[in-house]
Scaffold this motif. Structure first.
Motif, PDB file in Angstrom:
ATOM      1  N   HIS A   1       0.824  -1.213   0.000  1.00 14.29           N
ATOM      2  CA  HIS A   1       0.000   0.000   0.000  1.00 14.29           C
ATOM      3  C   HIS A   1       0.855   1.259   0.000  1.00 14.29           C
ATOM      4  CE1 HIS A   1      -4.036  -1.714   0.333  1.00 14.29           C
ATOM      5  NE2 HIS A   1      -3.458  -2.702   1.000  1.00 14.29           N
ATOM      6  N   ALA A   2       1.951   1.235   0.753  1.00 17.38           N
ATOM      7  CA  ALA A   2       2.782   2.440   0.856  1.00 17.38           C
ATOM      8  C   ALA A   2       3.400   2.818  -0.483  1.00 17.38           C
ATOM      9  CB  ALA A   2       3.871   2.227   1.908  1.00 17.38           C
TER      10      ALA A   2
ATOM     11  N   THR B   1       7.960   7.210  -3.005  1.00 15.65           N
ATOM     12  CA  THR B   1       9.210   6.467  -2.780  1.00 15.65           C
ATOM     13  C   THR B   1       9.834   6.700  -1.415  1.00 15.65           C
ATOM     14  OG1 THR B   1      10.479   8.266  -3.801  1.00 15.65           O
ATOM     15  CG2 THR B   1       9.742   6.470  -5.253  1.00 15.65           C
ATOM     16  N   SER B   2       9.183   7.508  -0.568  1.00 14.68           N
ATOM     17  CA  SER B   2       9.743   7.746   0.766  1.00 14.68           C
ATOM     18  C   SER B   2       8.647   7.655   1.820  1.00 14.68           C
ATOM     19  CB  SER B   2      10.414   9.119   0.843  1.00 14.68           C
ATOM     20  OG  SER B   2       9.481  10.157   0.625  1.00 14.68           O
ATOM     21  N   ALA B   3       8.993   7.039   2.940  1.00 18.15           N
ATOM     22  CA  ALA B   3       8.030   6.842   4.028  1.00 18.15           C
ATOM     23  C   ALA B   3       8.642   7.275   5.351  1.00 18.15           C
ATOM     24  CB  ALA B   3       7.608   5.377   4.116  1.00 18.15           C
ATOM     25  N   LEU B   4       7.808   7.853   6.190  1.00 19.88           N
ATOM     26  CA  LEU B   4       8.174   8.178   7.571  1.00 19.88           C
ATOM     27  C   LEU B   4       7.313   7.332   8.488  1.00 19.88           C
ATOM     28  CD1 LEU B   4       9.439   9.903   9.878  1.00 19.88           C
ATOM     29  CD2 LEU B   4       7.527  11.506   9.541  1.00 19.88           C
TER      30      LEU B   4
ATOM     31  N   ASP C   1      12.890  17.531   3.888  1.00 20.91           N
ATOM     32  CA  ASP C   1      12.683  16.239   3.230  1.00 20.91           C
ATOM     33  C   ASP C   1      11.313  15.685   3.605  1.00 20.91           C
ATOM     34  OD1 ASP C   1      13.096  13.953   1.765  1.00 20.91           O
ATOM     35  OD2 ASP C   1      14.373  12.990   3.271  1.00 20.91           O
ATOM     36  N   ARG C   2      10.270  16.204   2.973  1.00 15.28           N
ATOM     37  CA  ARG C   2       8.911  15.767   3.295  1.00 15.28           C
ATOM     38  C   ARG C   2       8.662  14.375   2.736  1.00 15.28           C
ATOM     39  NH1 ARG C   2       3.376  18.656   1.177  1.00 15.28           N
ATOM     40  NH2 ARG C   2       3.118  16.767  -0.054  1.00 15.28           N
ATOM     41  N   PRO C   3       8.152  13.452   3.570  1.00 14.95           N
ATOM     42  CA  PRO C   3       7.901  12.092   3.076  1.00 14.95           C
ATOM     43  C   PRO C   3       6.693  12.053   2.141  1.00 14.95           C
ATOM     44  CG  PRO C   3       7.068  12.337   5.307  1.00 14.95           C
ATOM     45  CD  PRO C   3       7.802  13.607   4.991  1.00 14.95           C
ATOM     46  N   ASP C   4       6.659  11.014   1.312  1.00 11.65           N
ATOM     47  CA  ASP C   4       5.509  10.811   0.430  1.00 11.65           C
ATOM     48  C   ASP C   4       4.340  10.175   1.160  1.00 11.65           C
ATOM     49  OD1 ASP C   4       6.823  11.806  -1.864  1.00 11.65           O
ATOM     50  OD2 ASP C   4       7.813   9.869  -2.158  1.00 11.65           O
ATOM     51  N   VAL C   5       4.625   9.454   2.231  1.00 12.66           N
ATOM     52  CA  VAL C   5       3.585   8.800   3.021  1.00 12.66           C
ATOM     53  C   VAL C   5       4.075   8.706   4.460  1.00 12.66           C
ATOM     54  CG1 VAL C   5       4.453   6.466   2.492  1.00 12.66           C
ATOM     55  CG2 VAL C   5       2.054   6.778   3.185  1.00 12.66           C
ATOM     56  N   ILE C   6       3.157   8.855   5.393  1.00 10.92           N
ATOM     57  CA  ILE C   6       3.465   8.711   6.821  1.00 10.92           C
ATOM     58  C   ILE C   6       2.744   7.475   7.345  1.00 10.92           C
ATOM     59  CG2 ILE C   6       3.337   9.745   9.119  1.00 10.92           C
ATOM     60  CD1 ILE C   6       3.303  12.484   7.793  1.00 10.92           C
ATOM     61  N   VAL C   7       3.453   6.632   8.081  1.00  6.69           N
ATOM     62  CA  VAL C   7       2.870   5.451   8.709  1.00  6.69           C
ATOM     63  C   VAL C   7       2.759   5.717  10.205  1.00  6.69           C
ATOM     64  CG1 VAL C   7       3.131   2.984   9.142  1.00  6.69           C
ATOM     65  CG2 VAL C   7       3.919   3.956   6.958  1.00  6.69           C
ATOM     66  N   GLY C   8       1.544   5.785  10.719  1.00  7.63           N
ATOM     67  CA  GLY C   8       1.314   5.934  12.150  1.00  7.63           C
ATOM     68  C   GLY C   8       1.144   4.560  12.768  1.00  7.63           C
ATOM     69  N   LEU C   9       2.140   4.109  13.529  1.00  4.51           N
ATOM     70  CA  LEU C   9       2.179   2.748  14.062  1.00  4.51           C
ATOM     71  C   LEU C   9       2.202   2.796  15.583  1.00  4.51           C
ATOM     72  CD1 LEU C   9       2.714  -0.354  13.861  1.00  4.51           C
ATOM     73  CD2 LEU C   9       5.152   0.204  13.630  1.00  4.51           C
ATOM     74  N   GLY C  10       1.160   2.270  16.234  1.00  7.69           N
ATOM     75  CA  GLY C  10       1.141   2.247  17.692  1.00  7.69           C
ATOM     76  C   GLY C  10      -0.247   2.500  18.237  1.00  7.69           C
TER      77      GLY C  10
ATOM     78  N   LEU D   1      -1.647   9.136   4.750  1.00  6.50           N
ATOM     79  CA  LEU D   1      -1.425   8.416   6.004  1.00  6.50           C
ATOM     80  C   LEU D   1      -1.825   6.952   5.885  1.00  6.50           C
ATOM     81  CD1 LEU D   1      -3.028  10.997   8.430  1.00  6.50           C
ATOM     82  CD2 LEU D   1      -0.672  10.207   8.624  1.00  6.50           C
ATOM     83  N   ILE D   2      -1.007   6.101   6.468  1.00  3.46           N
ATOM     84  CA  ILE D   2      -1.382   4.711   6.711  1.00  3.46           C
ATOM     85  C   ILE D   2      -1.328   4.494   8.213  1.00  3.46           C
ATOM     86  CG2 ILE D   2      -0.791   2.285   6.364  1.00  3.46           C
ATOM     87  CD1 ILE D   2       0.522   3.061   3.735  1.00  3.46           C
TER      88      ILE D   2
END
Length: 415
Positions: free
Chosen positions: A32-33, A38-41, A93-102, A139-140
């Motif tokens: 999905h990301a 091409t970049s994820a935080l 360096d802004r990410p293309d997608v952010i993963v909120g995990l927790g 966001l994921i």
């Protein structure tokens, strides 16, 4: 007898584009990301960042061709400074997608950061409803607790140290694009956190089912996130309550029971789907300022308040509490509506007790000297006050607090 009237027959939910639920679904993260760039935080906390699951998800992102940055300093009760730290760590360096995990704070941090990274300024600029000017960083969300429902909501709760209150970004622009809800991630959730988040989810389900239907106009639907209970949110609340009734006690007693974990996590998802449109009400309005005195986990705070808030609201939504009694299989279908409603409230209290939630606020460290300030601050949460069936004033809230401080649940008419 009183019933909340959805005169329009309205049905409405706001939700992520994609929701995947089930054991093992975290392994779909990379697929999905990669659709976003091409970049994820990854935004997570210190504990989660040390786990094998985290390492596997990070490796999955890299295997799909993404550059991966990590912010692993998310804090409970999301302080505003945390948002500033994420933005500073990203720099230009802004990410293309952010993963909120927790847990909820991790996911809310990801949402808040997505707004500030996209539009600049301070997170305070976006407090309120529809204050975010446009689309944010995609966001994921991947929850690791069964409680907050933040994986599907358009809401980020941030503690503002100046206002000394939790403030909210409530905006469809921060809704996650994808939610991956994997009950296996909750198997290592500590017992206290399992209990507190379950109490939080239960409070969401009860408040989502008993808030006011607002019968909004088309214009109000466009400019307000919280437009009241309706047919679709009621459907989610009923299913969530049914699952909590079946499995909440089991997940506390046997934390390794994946079926029970799945039930509670699905109930939390249902709660998130409901409150994303309904909002919450008095228990959450009161808990926010109370947290500054009791310093208890959010879930235990709202759980300790809920028995007294339910009684406070009972005269204004008797039919709804009677229906809760029916859903929880404790109401005599031929009995008086008041008796059915009281049975529903008593069963919710029993579920809170089974979760390990305190049932009075003295157990959380609140004292008589704190009540005036808590009551005065509670009614400043206007969006929640407007949701609550019973009118909230400093005087009525203080009366509820006195009962909650004493642990007095002997009353059914007026605090």
């Amino acid at each position: 007898m009183s019933r909340l009237d959805n005169a329009l027959g309205l049905g409405l939910v706001r939700q992520p584009k994609t929701v995947l639920f089930g054991p093992g679904q975290r392994r779909q993260l990379g697929r999905h990301a990669r659709r976003f760039g091409t970049s994820a935080l990854i935004v997570t906390d210190e504990r989660m960042a040390t786990t094998e699951d985290f390492a596997a998800m990070k490796a999955d992102l890299k295997a799909q061709g993404l550059r991966v940055a990590v912010f692993d300093a998310a804090l409970p009760d999301l302080p505003r400074q945390n948002v500033l730290d994420v933005v500073a760590a990203c720099g230009s360096d802004r990410p293309d997608v952010i993963v909120g995990l927790g847990g909820g704070s991790c996911m809310d941090l990801a949402k808040a950061a997505s707004a500030v990274l996209a539009h600049g300024g301070d997170v305070r600029d976006y407090f309120g409803e529809f204050a975010v000017p446009g689309p944010c960083v995609p966001l994921i969300t991947i929850p690791t607790t069964g409680g907050t429902g933040a994986e599907v909501t358009s809401l980020a709760i941030v503690y503002d140290d100046v206002a000394r209150m939790k403030m909210a970004i409530a905006d469809a622009h921060i809704a996650p694009a994808v939610a991956l809800i994997d009950p296996e991630l909750t198997l290592t959730c500590p017992p206290g956190l399992t209990a507190a988040t379950a109490a939080d989810a239960l409070s969401h389900l009860v408040e989502g089912f008993t808030v006011k239907p607002k019968n909004p106009s088309a214009d109000e639907l466009d400019r307000e996130i919280y437009v009241g209970k309706n047919r679709i949110t009621d459907m989610f609340c009923r299913e969530g309550l049914r699952l909590m009734d079946r499995s909440l006690a089991r997940v506390v007693e046997v934390p390794s029971d994946l079926a029970a974990r799945s039930d509670v996590m699905f109930a939390a998802y249902c709660a998130g789907m409901a409150i994303n449109t309904t909002g919450t009400a008095a228990a959450h309005a009161i808990q926010s300022p109370m947290a500054a005195f009791g310093h208890a986990p959010h879930g235990f705070g709202v759980g300790a308040l809920l028995p007294y808030v339910m009684r406070f609201n009972l005269p204004y939504c008797t039919e709804e509490f009677a229906e809760i009694g029916a859903v929880l299989n404790v109401a005599d279908p031929d009995g008086p509506v008041e008796d059915r409603a009281r049975a529903g409230i008593a069963r919710v209290e029993a579920l809170l007790a089974a979760a390990g939630s305190p049932l009075d606020i003295a157990a959380l460290g609140v004292t008589e000297a704190d009540l005036d300030e808590i009551a005065a601050s509670s009614v400043k949460a206007v969006r929640l006050v407007r949701n609550n069936p019973a009118p909230m004033t400093p005087e009525s809230v203080k009366a509820v607090l006195r009962r909650a401080l004493a642990g007095d649940r002997s009353w059914w008419t007026s605090p």
